[in-house]
Design an enzyme around this catalytic site. Structure first.
Site, mmCIF file in Angstrom:
data_model
loop_
_atom_site.group_PDB
_atom_site.id
_atom_site.type_symbol
_atom_site.label_atom_id
_atom_site.label_comp_id
_atom_site.label_asym_id
_atom_site.label_seq_id
_atom_site.Cartn_x
_atom_site.Cartn_y
_atom_site.Cartn_z
ATOM 1 N N ASP A 109 0.861 -1.171 0.000
ATOM 2 C CA ASP A 109 0.000 0.000 0.000
ATOM 3 C C ASP A 109 0.910 1.237 0.000
ATOM 4 O O ASP A 109 2.115 1.125 0.282
ATOM 5 C CB ASP A 109 -0.900 -0.037 1.238
ATOM 6 C CG ASP A 109 -1.801 1.178 1.319
ATOM 7 O OD1 ASP A 109 -2.363 1.574 0.276
ATOM 8 O OD2 ASP A 109 -1.935 1.739 2.413
ATOM 9 N N ASP A 145 -1.712 -0.795 5.979
ATOM 10 C CA ASP A 145 -1.920 -0.203 7.301
ATOM 11 C C ASP A 145 -3.358 0.202 7.594
ATOM 12 O O ASP A 145 -3.716 0.416 8.751
ATOM 13 C CB ASP A 145 -1.033 1.040 7.462
ATOM 14 C CG ASP A 145 -1.580 2.246 6.694
ATOM 15 O OD1 ASP A 145 -1.883 2.086 5.494
ATOM 16 O OD2 ASP A 145 -1.723 3.317 7.300
ATOM 17 N N ASP A 158 -7.299 -1.987 3.866
ATOM 18 C CA ASP A 158 -6.333 -3.032 3.516
ATOM 19 C C ASP A 158 -6.652 -4.372 4.178
ATOM 20 O O ASP A 158 -6.027 -5.380 3.839
ATOM 21 C CB ASP A 158 -4.916 -2.604 3.932
ATOM 22 C CG ASP A 158 -4.417 -1.399 3.151
ATOM 23 O OD1 ASP A 158 -4.728 -1.329 1.948
ATOM 24 O OD2 ASP A 158 -3.753 -0.536 3.741
#
Length: 409
Positions: A108, A303, A307
């Site tokens: 990410d 995080d 996600d």
């Protein structure tokens, strides 16, 4: 602290596949050992009955499967401890083994490769509201969010002047909505905000999107209200981590819900060729699933709440310690230190752990192949068998403890 303890307990309860394989092998070995000991007793009974007892005892003692049973769990325990001291907490039993086998790392962007300490750089009004009013509306909608973008908006706004909001709703990976003075407002991705009214983005706002920063939009059913340009900085260790993964033959993908411009800027700085931007949680999940269908062993690093689904889908997942609680719950490892260099060290420790396991198993096999025939032939006395069995177990443990030492370049 209690959450960390619960995650550690979850890891302790489970048993990795590689340990289960070693346990099954040891159980088969014990059966074979008992058969060979009985065979040796029968042979020596007819050859020299006076030697039967001590030879049978020597066979049983010298080939005790302690080294074989210790080869894997001790190594994994030492590796988990080494990772924990570096700030990488193992929360599921299979994490070390799978991290070592991972050949495709998916990251990410916000809060992972970047620091997550975002700052509001520009407010671009598109409606009747001025910059200050637009900012107050956006900050009011983000009062309950943990996302770094929400924190940047709240930090830039005056908390005493925030309007009251009602019927607050959050759609992970897209944005938030709420009623302000009876008017429903949307704040988030451009397509999410546009769905409230269906109007195209004004041409005057297009240069804002080309600067490569994160842009979120505020809108209602009447049209666009404002755009907010928010900037973030790369984590200092991000470039070194990506370079080390590439050097180790692993593929790296940037998978983010941010705009293509923001994703391209980060990817270019980190030399990442594979970029997927404007990805919803469902898109992220499907992308990782496609990689797995193609044969990749995926390690996902993220995080945020958005996600969590893709962290659960990946074979092994890493959550940032400062991220959302849901992400940490779904992850197999948690990077408590927030230092990406420690993730690189964790990958190196995991790979070394697999090599040490192979060494331990090879030693256990070689020892038994040599010691067992000698004991059956009457060349090993019980006291020699006891020393050999203990020494083989100590050697396995000592070899595993080498994981505490830093890897040599």
């Amino acid at each position: 602290l209690s959450a960390i303890v619960r995650l550690m307990e979850r890891a302790a309860v489970g048993k990795p596949r590689i340990v289960e394989l070693a346990d099954r092998t040891a159980s088969h070995f014990i059966i074979a050992l008992l058969v060979l000991a009985a065979l040796a007793a029968v042979i020596w009974w007819y050859r020299d009955p006076a030697q039967v007892l001590w030879i049978t005892v020597s066979v049983l003692v010298v080939s005790c499967p302690c080294a074989l049973s210790l080869a894997t769990p001790v190594t994994l325990a030492v590796a988990s401890g080494a990772m924990a001291r570096a700030g990488l907490l193992v929360t599921r039993s299979h994490a070390v083994e799978t991290l070592a086998r991972a050949n495709h790392f998916v990251f990410d962007k916000t809060g992972t490769l970047t620091s997550g300490r975002m700052k509001l750089l520009e407010v671009f009004p598109l409606g009747d509201a001025d910059q200050a009013t637009s900012l107050q509306l956006a900050a009011a909608l983000e009062q309950a969010s943990e996302h770094p973008i929400a924190a940047a908006l709240r930090e830039a706004a005056d908390p005493a002047a925030l309007p009251a909001v009602e019927a607050h709703r959050s759609l992970a990976g897209c944005g938030v909505s709420a009623l302000v003075a009876g008017r429903e407002l949307r704040l988030g991705r451009l397509d999410y905000a546009q769905a409230a009214h269906g109007c195209p983005l004004p041409a005057s706002a297009l240069p804002l999107l080309e600067r490569g920063d994160t842009v979120v939009a505020l809108a209602d059913d009447a049209g666009w209200i404002a755009l907010f340009r928010i900037g973030d900085e790369l984590r200092p260790q991000a470039a070194a981590l990506v370079a080390e993964l590439h050097a180790g033959g692993r593929r790296v993908t940037l998978l983010t819900g941010d705009t293509a411009g923001a994703a391209a800027r980060v990817a270019q700085a980190l030399c990442i060729d594979d970029v997927v931007a404007d990805a919803s949680p469902q898109t992220k999940h499907e992308h990782v699933r496609r990689l797995q269908v193609q044969g990749a062993v995926v390690a996902m690093v993220g995080d945020g709440v958005n996600d969590a689904p893709v962290l659960a889908q990946a074979q092994v997942s890493v959550a940032m310690g400062g991220g959302a609680q849901l992400a940490r719950t779904q992850a197999d490892l948690v990077l408590l230190s927030e230092n990406l260099a420690h993730l690189a060290r964790g990958v190196a420790v995991a790979r070394r752990a697999l090599r040490v396991i192979r060494q331990n198993l090879l030693w256990s096999l070689a020892y038994n192949l040599i010691a067992l025939p000698l004991a059956m032939a009457g060349q090993v006395t019980p006291w020699m068998a006891g020393i050999g069995m203990s020494a083989s177990s100590l050697l396995v443990v000592a070899n595993s403890l080498r994981l505490h030492q830093p890897a040599r370049s």
